[in-house]
Write a protein that holds these residues in place. Sequence first.
Motif, PDB file in Angstrom:
ATOM      1  N   GLY A   1      -8.892   7.156  -5.218  1.00  0.00           N
ATOM      2  CA  GLY A   1      -7.818   6.208  -4.921  1.00  0.00           C
ATOM      3  C   GLY A   1      -6.766   6.760  -3.974  1.00  0.00           C
ATOM      4  O   GLY A   1      -5.851   6.038  -3.585  1.00  0.00           O
TER       5      GLY A   1
ATOM      6  N   LEU B   1      -6.041  -4.138   3.004  1.00  0.00           N
ATOM      7  CA  LEU B   1      -7.069  -3.470   2.236  1.00  0.00           C
ATOM      8  C   LEU B   1      -7.693  -4.496   1.288  1.00  0.00           C
ATOM      9  O   LEU B   1      -6.973  -5.222   0.618  1.00  0.00           O
ATOM     10  CB  LEU B   1      -6.409  -2.323   1.476  1.00  0.00           C
TER      11      LEU B   1
ATOM     12  N   THR C   1     -10.217  -5.113  -1.930  1.00  0.00           N
ATOM     13  CA  THR C   1     -11.086  -4.647  -3.005  1.00  0.00           C
ATOM     14  C   THR C   1     -12.288  -5.600  -3.058  1.00  0.00           C
ATOM     15  O   THR C   1     -12.246  -6.691  -2.468  1.00  0.00           O
ATOM     16  CB  THR C   1     -10.366  -4.693  -4.357  1.00  0.00           C
TER      17      THR C   1
ATOM     18  N   LEU D   1      -9.763   4.320   1.238  1.00  0.00           N
ATOM     19  CA  LEU D   1      -9.374   5.230   0.152  1.00  0.00           C
ATOM     20  C   LEU D   1     -10.509   6.171  -0.230  1.00  0.00           C
ATOM     21  O   LEU D   1     -11.684   5.836  -0.070  1.00  0.00           O
ATOM     22  CB  LEU D   1      -8.979   4.414  -1.093  1.00  0.00           C
TER      23      LEU D   1
ATOM     24  N   THR E   1     -12.384  -2.481   3.799  1.00  0.00           N
ATOM     25  CA  THR E   1     -12.649  -2.407   2.370  1.00  0.00           C
ATOM     26  C   THR E   1     -11.916  -1.195   1.810  1.00  0.00           C
ATOM     27  O   THR E   1     -11.710  -0.206   2.519  1.00  0.00           O
ATOM     28  CB  THR E   1     -14.155  -2.265   2.091  1.00  0.00           C
ATOM     29  N   SER E   2     -11.539  -1.272   0.558  1.00  0.00           N
ATOM     30  CA  SER E   2     -10.825  -0.151  -0.054  1.00  0.00           C
ATOM     31  C   SER E   2     -11.690   1.104   0.013  1.00  0.00           C
ATOM     32  O   SER E   2     -11.183   2.203   0.160  1.00  0.00           O
ATOM     33  CB  SER E   2     -10.419  -0.468  -1.488  1.00  0.00           C
ATOM     34  N   ARG E   3     -13.013   0.928  -0.026  1.00  0.00           N
ATOM     35  CA  ARG E   3     -13.917   2.069   0.062  1.00  0.00           C
ATOM     36  C   ARG E   3     -13.772   2.793   1.398  1.00  0.00           C
ATOM     37  O   ARG E   3     -13.968   3.985   1.505  1.00  0.00           O
ATOM     38  CB  ARG E   3     -15.349   1.569  -0.104  1.00  0.00           C
TER      39      ARG E   3
ATOM     40  N   LEU F   1       0.856  -1.177   0.000  1.00  0.00           N
ATOM     41  CA  LEU F   1       0.000   0.000   0.000  1.00  0.00           C
ATOM     42  C   LEU F   1       0.892   1.226   0.000  1.00  0.00           C
ATOM     43  O   LEU F   1       1.975   1.210   0.569  1.00  0.00           O
ATOM     44  CB  LEU F   1      -0.846   0.018   1.274  1.00  0.00           C
TER      45      LEU F   1
END
Length: 154
Positions: A134, A28, A30, A130, A125-127, A16
């Motif tokens: 992004g 993380l 996705t 990030l 979660t990436s949400r 990361l």
Amino acid sequence: SALLPALPTATAEPELRFRPPAEAPVRLFTEPELARYDGQQEGQPIYLAVKGVVFDVTSGKEFYGKGAPYNALVGKDSTRGVAKMSLDPADLTHDTTGLTEEELKSLDDIFNNVYKAKYPIVGYTSRRILNEDGSPNLDFKPEDQPHFNIKDEF
């Protein structure tokens, strides 16, 4: 004595760009990565995300495993389904738009008293970590697990 298998090196996984300040490394996920942990594969861990926090619910296999009553919730962020106590595919999403006060309260109760109390956090979660573009979300704070103790699981 048997040698322990070599640990994967840092280069095996893309790093990361930033590390949130946490005691344990934060992973993380996705959506496609999380989808791999949907309980369909015997011997694979089972992960479920609520409010962007990914929990390892493998110890609750009888609820979350293949063919189990709550299997629809795993391998994704099911925040809305948890809030509404719904397994309707349309509710198996992170989206909390339009939930009632009561549903949001129920969501927090279940999040704190079931998931955080019973299951270890394996990542986010990436949400959750990030921004849409992004870039790292500077407001991200790892959840602490006040009552989780690994000893309880074994």
